[in-house]
Write an enzyme that holds these catalytic residues in place. Sequence first.
Site, PDB file in Angstrom:
ATOM      1  N   CYS A 134       1.273  -1.361  -0.105  1.00 25.02           N
ATOM      2  CA  CYS A 134       0.314  -0.103   0.021  1.00 25.02           C
ATOM      3  C   CYS A 134       0.808   0.900   0.196  1.00 25.02           C
ATOM      4  CB  CYS A 134      -1.026  -0.225   0.935  1.00 25.02           C
ATOM      5  SG  CYS A 134      -1.758   0.954   1.620  1.00 25.02           S
ATOM      6  N   CYS A 137      -0.774   4.089   2.317  1.00 24.52           N
ATOM      7  CA  CYS A 137      -0.329   4.166   3.623  1.00 24.52           C
ATOM      8  C   CYS A 137       1.016   4.222   3.937  1.00 24.52           C
ATOM      9  CB  CYS A 137      -0.286   2.474   3.758  1.00 24.52           C
ATOM     10  SG  CYS A 137      -2.593   1.387   3.578  1.00 24.52           S
ATOM     11  N   ASP A 138       1.954   4.029   2.852  1.00 24.70           N
ATOM     12  CA  ASP A 138       3.480   3.737   3.956  1.00 24.70           C
ATOM     13  C   ASP A 138       4.337   4.755   2.893  1.00 24.70           C
ATOM     14  OD1 ASP A 138       2.338   1.373   5.249  1.00 24.70           O
ATOM     15  OD2 ASP A 138       3.030   0.302   4.066  1.00 24.70           O
TER      16      ASP A 138
END
Length: 309
Positions: A134, A137-138
């Site tokens: 992701c 997300c990261d």
Amino acid sequence: MRLDYDIAIIGGGPGGLSAAIYASRGGLDTVVFEKGLVGGQIVLTADIENYPGFEENLSGFDIADKMKKQANNFGTEFKMEEVLEVKPKGKIKSVVTNSKEYKVRSIIIATGANPRKLGVEGEARLTGKGVSYCATCDGALYRDKIVAVVGGGDSAVEEALFLTRFARKVYIIHRRDKLRAIKLVRERAFRNEKIEIVWNSIVKEIEGKDFVENLKLHNKEDDRDFDLTIDGVFMYVGIIPNNKLVKEFVELDEQGFIQTDASMSTNIPGLYAVGDINQKVLRQVVTAASDGATAAFEAEKWIENTKDQ
Ligand code: NAP
């Protein structure tokens, strides 16, 4: 017999949420079961620029949130319960969750798909330690770092572009000499100075002591092994359908996606499937939303026709 709901929708991605909007607006007692965050895979997408009507590029999270509120306004209930089993045969169906067995008239499966693992050495051990599925997300963790994206589809190339906001260099490692992603996205990647495409190459191993440090790659063209020093690697090598609840009784294609007819009906009357879990040519928010609307419309007819029998 008093039932819990007219219709149970399992999964709160765009397909499930659209079904919920149509079903509850159509006057059906509607529940959506979602074990995690409502929104499904789109919440992992930073910008959605092709969902009609939103020229301002909303995030996946924002679109899902709007859909959820819209469903709520029409009376849909949301339950954060994990569905363990569905019993879809007959006119009265059951959805068994970790807290209760619900009796309903119709069920819509909207459980979507999950990122496919590459399955190479080091991947499992270093997941969360430089291996990610992701970018949204990261990605911000890799400011001024060097990252790689594995895959050549829309997800891989779009997320590689997203990662250029943070990373100083983004490699796209693709097993062929042509990207699968659509032309517009491909060309953006070709133009982006931070992106370098490593063609005809596969990942053999992900190395790193406590965190990802290196990729062991193999070039298939010239049969050569080589190393790539990186700080993180993002996997976008396709998706696998979440068909666990229904795989014993619904017709699936050879990859495990549900086969429905044009009305989103499965082979079991009153059981519908929508969104990424279905066999389909185009997996998009707009096609999932379309599936959801169709399934809810058909479910309403099924309920009407079977209610008093
Ligand atoms: P995808 O289209 O199936 O692409 C997967 C990519 O991973 C392909 O390039 C494939 O290579 C590669 N791959 C698969 N297995 C591999 C392996 N073992 N080793 C190395 N590479 C491997 O999956 P996706 O990109 O996740 O997209 C899923 C669906 O969502 C698609 O229908 C896509 O169009 C859609 N989507 C749309 C958008 C958008 O419209 N904005 C954004 C994201 C996703 P090959 O090319 O050689 O097969």
